[in-house]
Structures are given as structure tokens and as C-alpha cells.
Design a protein around this motif. Structure first.
Motif, PDB file in Angstrom:
ATOM      1  N   GLY A  21       0.821  -1.213   0.000  1.00  0.00           N
ATOM      2  CA  GLY A  21       0.000   0.000   0.000  1.00  0.00           C
ATOM      3  C   GLY A  21       0.851   1.257   0.000  1.00  0.00           C
ATOM      4  N   GLU A  22       1.923   1.240   0.789  1.00  0.00           N
ATOM      5  CA  GLU A  22       2.824   2.396   0.839  1.00  0.00           C
ATOM      6  C   GLU A  22       3.553   2.572  -0.492  1.00  0.00           C
ATOM      7  N   ILE A  23       3.948   1.455  -1.105  1.00  0.00           N
ATOM      8  CA  ILE A  23       4.619   1.524  -2.400  1.00  0.00           C
ATOM      9  C   ILE A  23       3.676   2.164  -3.421  1.00  0.00           C
ATOM     10  N   LEU A  24       2.426   1.702  -3.456  1.00  0.00           N
ATOM     11  CA  LEU A  24       1.448   2.269  -4.389  1.00  0.00           C
ATOM     12  C   LEU A  24       1.196   3.744  -4.117  1.00  0.00           C
ATOM     13  N   ASP A  73       0.605  -5.759 -11.993  1.00  0.00           N
ATOM     14  CA  ASP A  73      -0.376  -4.844 -11.409  1.00  0.00           C
ATOM     15  C   ASP A  73       0.250  -3.476 -11.143  1.00  0.00           C
ATOM     16  N   MET A  74       1.493  -3.477 -10.687  1.00  0.00           N
ATOM     17  CA  MET A  74       2.195  -2.219 -10.430  1.00  0.00           C
ATOM     18  C   MET A  74       2.397  -1.447 -11.741  1.00  0.00           C
ATOM     19  N   GLN A  75       2.737  -2.158 -12.787  1.00  0.00           N
ATOM     20  CA  GLN A  75       2.920  -1.510 -14.088  1.00  0.00           C
ATOM     21  C   GLN A  75       1.597  -0.976 -14.628  1.00  0.00           C
ATOM     22  N   GLN A  76       0.513  -1.715 -14.416  1.00  0.00           N
ATOM     23  CA  GLN A  76      -0.801  -1.229 -14.831  1.00  0.00           C
ATOM     24  C   GLN A  76      -1.177   0.017 -14.035  1.00  0.00           C
ATOM     25  N   THR A  77      -0.796   0.043 -12.773  1.00  0.00           N
ATOM     26  CA  THR A  77      -1.051   1.223 -11.951  1.00  0.00           C
ATOM     27  C   THR A  77      -0.324   2.433 -12.534  1.00  0.00           C
ATOM     28  N   ILE A  78       0.909   2.248 -12.961  1.00  0.00           N
ATOM     29  CA  ILE A  78       1.670   3.339 -13.583  1.00  0.00           C
ATOM     30  C   ILE A  78       0.927   3.841 -14.823  1.00  0.00           C
ATOM     31  N   ILE A  79       0.486   2.913 -15.657  1.00  0.00           N
ATOM     32  CA  ILE A  79      -0.261   3.285 -16.871  1.00  0.00           C
ATOM     33  C   ILE A  79      -1.528   4.053 -16.501  1.00  0.00           C
TER      34      ILE A  79
END
Length: 193
Positions: A21-24, A73-79
Motif C-alpha cells: 500500500g505504501e509503495i502504491l 499490477d504495479m505496471q498497470q497502476t503506472i499506466i
């Protein structure tokens, strides 16, 4: 027997998920700041948007960068963050693909014979290209990259990804993840463009 054994890999894995959560949250804040800055400033050749993960030794910086690199998922979050920012700014551009590339100057890595001045940029490009291509890093190749700039590498990655994915170059986002960034700063990062 009641004895607790330490397993650094397992601890690291558990910390990554505990801190997800903190990373996001940090990722969202950082990308939003970068997007805001990029659209408000007239970017010139010296402007390099950069988001850094900072913490004292042993706090999980490397794991955080690896998590961003390896997690779809992290990469999709960036997008998603980039596209939300583009929509808010009424830009016709959209990001469809995120290509993370990782380089480390940390302990346990092969060091370049010269990591000062313009050679720092060449060393970084060498490491990032090796990661992108999935080949072993060799410091002896660094001198071959002296005439290249970081934007040359990102342009090549965007072109190649666009061709492979059947999209436009401006629909590809290249995320550069550098571990032990302070070595770049002290080594002469002013030579990176």
C-alpha cells in the motif's frame, strides 16, 4: 525447538507485501508530481523528470524497485496514473504499455573501471540495456556507450516495443529504475541526458 531462524529472502518478500500500500501510495504521488511538472514547465534538454526511492540502508529500496519492475499490477497502476493525468490535462496522448528497466550500482554487482563524469551515463545505459535485453552485464562493454544519451536508449526501447506490440511509440512508457542512485549523483549525473 522454539528457535526462530531468520530467512532474509522470506523477510524481504513479506515486507514487500506488507508495504504494498505504501509503495502504491508513493508511486501515485511521485508520478502525479512528475506529470504535473512535465506539463507545467517548458521542458528543455536539461530537464530530466526523476522519481527517487530514498531510505537508509536495509529499508527495502531494492525490493521496492524490483517489485515495480516485476509486478504487472504495479505496471498497470503506472499506466492508469499516467492516463488519468493525461485525461485531466485534455491531452490526446495515452499510455498503453509500460516497460520497466532496472539497473543497480549496489553491492554484489560488477563495477565499471571508471564511474566518473561521462562514464557514469555510459555505465547506466550499459546496465539498463542489458536488463532490457535479458543478457548478462559486463563492465567491459561500458566504453561502447559513451556517445549515447539516456534518451537514445528510451527511444530505442519505445520503438522496439511499439513495433512488437503494434502501437505508436508515444503510447509506450519506459520506466527507469536505478538502485544506488547516490553513486550516480556523486559520480557525475550531470552528464546524463
Amino acid at each position: 525447538s522454539g528457535e526462530i531462524r531468520r530467512c532474509p529472502t522470506r523477510l524481504s518478500y513479506e515486507l514487500k507485501w506488507c508495504n504494498s500500500g505504501e509503495i502504491l501510495s508513493g508511486l501515485r504521488k511521485g508520478i502525479n508530481i512528475l506529470m504535473e511538472t512535465s506539463f507545467k514547465l517548458k521542458t528543455d534538454k536539461s530537464h530530466q523528470p526523476l522519481m527517487c526511492v530514498t531510505a537508509t540502508s536495509g529499508q527495502g529500496k531494492t525490493d521496492t524497485l524490483q517489485h515495480v519492475r516485476d509486478d504487472a499490477d504495479m505496471q498497470q497502476t503506472i499506466i492508469d496514473i499516467i492516463n488519468t493525468s493525461l485525461v485531466e490535462r485534455r491531452s490526446p496522448l495515452r499510455c498503453k504499455f509500460c516497460v520497466p528497466v532496472f539497473a543497480t550500482f549496489g553491492q554484489g554487482t560488477e563495477f565499471d573501471p571508471i564511474v566518473e563524469g561521462p562514464f557514469v551515463a555510459a555505465a547506466l545505459i550499459n546496465r539498463l540495456l542489458c536488463d532490457y535485453l535479458g543478457v548478462s552485464f559486463r563492465a567491459s562493454r561500458t566504453r561502447r556507450f559513451q556517445e549515447l544519451e539516456l534518451r537514445d536508449l528510451t527511444t530505442m526501447i519505445r520503438r522496439r516495443t511499439a513495433k512488437d506490440r503494434g502501437c505508436q511509440e508515444n503510447e509506450v512508457c519506459v520506466v527507469i529504475l536505478v538502485d544506488e542512485l547516490r553513486k550516480l549523483r556523486t559520480g557525475g549525473s550531470e552528464h546524463m541526458r
